[in-house]
Design a protein around this motif. Structure first.
Motif, short mmCIF file in Angstrom:
data_model
loop_
_atom_site.label_atom_id
_atom_site.label_comp_id
_atom_site.label_asym_id
_atom_site.label_seq_id
_atom_site.Cartn_x
_atom_site.Cartn_y
_atom_site.Cartn_z
N GLY A 31 5.75 22.55 2.11
CA GLY A 31 4.44 22.50 2.67
C GLY A 31 4.26 21.62 4.45
N HIS A 34 3.65 25.50 9.55
CA HIS A 34 3.37 25.69 10.75
C HIS A 34 4.28 27.63 10.89
CE1 HIS A 34 7.64 24.41 11.42
NE2 HIS A 34 7.49 23.84 10.42
N GLY A 36 6.49 28.09 11.87
CA GLY A 36 8.01 27.83 11.87
C GLY A 36 8.09 28.15 10.15
N LEU A 40 8.70 32.86 8.63
CA LEU A 40 9.18 33.19 7.79
C LEU A 40 8.73 34.42 6.31
CD1 LEU A 40 11.50 29.92 6.37
CD2 LEU A 40 12.29 31.31 8.11
P1 AMP Z 1 10.94 22.97 5.49
O1 AMP Z 1 9.16 22.79 4.53
O2 AMP Z 1 10.88 21.47 6.69
O3 AMP Z 1 11.19 22.76 4.33
O4 AMP Z 1 11.10 23.81 5.85
C1 AMP Z 1 10.65 25.23 4.92
C2 AMP Z 1 11.38 26.26 5.15
O5 AMP Z 1 11.26 26.72 6.58
C3 AMP Z 1 13.34 26.55 6.21
O6 AMP Z 1 13.60 27.03 5.56
C4 AMP Z 1 13.14 25.33 7.49
O7 AMP Z 1 14.67 25.87 7.85
C5 AMP Z 1 11.89 26.23 7.85
N1 AMP Z 1 11.69 25.71 9.13
C6 AMP Z 1 11.37 24.86 9.11
N2 AMP Z 1 10.37 25.14 10.61
C7 AMP Z 1 11.31 25.80 11.40
C8 AMP Z 1 11.08 26.15 12.86
N3 AMP Z 1 10.10 25.60 13.45
N4 AMP Z 1 11.59 27.72 12.27
C9 AMP Z 1 11.59 27.55 11.91
N5 AMP Z 1 12.25 27.97 10.21
C10 AMP Z 1 11.60 26.86 10.37
#
Ligand code: AMP
Length: 282
Positions: A31, A34, A36, A40
């Motif tokens: 959660g 953003h 990024g 996905l």
């Molecule tokens: P998290 O919520 O931080 O566990 O991230 C969830 C997914 O989003 C993970 O696969 C992260 O690697 C990916 N993710 C986080 N930040 C970025 C970013 N700046 N660009 C691309 N993918 C991201």
């Protein structure tokens, strides 16, 4: 967009979709979404018939002195973003559902988890591998989408899928950055404006490394020195590691002969940031 929190109901829905011949993509997140994360979801939408996101702040991947309690939780906004970006299903379980009282089975993470993040955050990848396997069981998708931003995490998940014969493909997606180069992260919101400026040291150090390699430098140690110098001049408050490593094994590279990855973890104020970049040899 369907929002579900029951594992059974979610499994049934995904199973039904599979029976209908639909290709399913899953995007696990914690959660505080953003661009990024949304990139996905876009990739999953492009490549699959159904894009499913999961939102769960996984307690087992946080160490005792880490930011589990203060980790940003912005569920309503996350759901609005996912819906606006074409996500079809969101799974938002509770802690008690994922880890009931008698939960005691964990995944022993693969070898590639041992160095770097694994060394500095003991137990982190055990928690990551366990939750990702659980999510893959509840949501039997064809493809799992992960960000290269967490480079070692992707390597750990790929190795786990290979070693445990999981029938899922793993797609590693490019890191999305702010216009000034800062890699997007849910933790960036902890940064004060002046820390935000100093945090640019990470992407700058990686740019510097790239330039040095393009100028023909093949000495891993020399490139590491340059990255440290750049980080120290930002300045960041401490450096956990700044290394040039093999793209698959993540072992340090002394002499560069093919593609390598620069990996960095550093603290700015109390916020721990990671970043990486892949360097091709010209
Ligand atoms: P998290 O919520 O931080 O566990 O991230 C969830 C997914 O989003 C993970 O696969 C992260 O690697 C990916 N993710 C986080 N930040 C970025 C970013 N700046 N660009 C691309 N993918 C991201």
């Amino acid at each position: 967009m369907k929002v579900l929190s029951s594992s059974e109901e979610t499994y049934r829905l995904v199973d039904q979709m599979r029976m209908q011949g639909k290709r399913i993509g899953i995007v696990p997140t914690m959660g505080a979404l953003h661009e990024g994360h949304l990139s996905l979801v876009h990739k999953a939408k492009q490549q699959c018939d159904v894009a499913i996101a999961t939102i769960f702040v996984n307690p087992t991947q946080f160490g005792p002195n880490e930011d589990l309690q203060k980790y940003p939780r912005t569920l309503q906004n996350d759901l609005e973003l996912l819906s606006a970006n074409g996500c079809d299903v969101v799974f938002t379980p509770t802690d008690a559902q994922m880890y009931p009282q008698d939960h005691s089975t964990f995944v022993e993470p693969p070898r590639v988890s041992q160095a770097w993040e694994g060394q500095i955050r003991p137990g982190h990848f055990r928690g990551v591998a366990t939750i990702v396997l659980k999510l893959f069981q509840i949501l039997p998708a064809h493809v799992g989408y992960f960000g290269r931003k967490d480079y070692q995490q992707v390597a750990v998940i790929r190795a786990m899928c290979r070693d445990l014969n999981l029938p899922i493909a793993i797609e590693a997606c490019q890191t999305v950055r702010e216009s000034d180069g800062l890699a997007m992260s849910s933790r960036n919101r902890y940064l004060s404006p002046s820390e935000r400026q100093r945090a640019l040291g990470l992407s700058r150090a990686l740019k510097g490394a790239e330039m040095l390699i393009h100028q023909g430098c093949t000495d891993g140690r020399q490139i590491e020195k340059l990255m440290r110098k750049e980080l120290e001049s930002s300045p960041v408050d401490s450096i956990d590691y700044a290394a040039i490593v093999h793209p698959d094994t993540l072992e340090p590279i002394e002499t560069i002969t093919s593609e390598v990855v620069g990996i960095i973890a550093a603290r700015v104020g109390t916020t721990r940031l990671i970043d990486n970049a892949t360097f091709a040899l010209h």
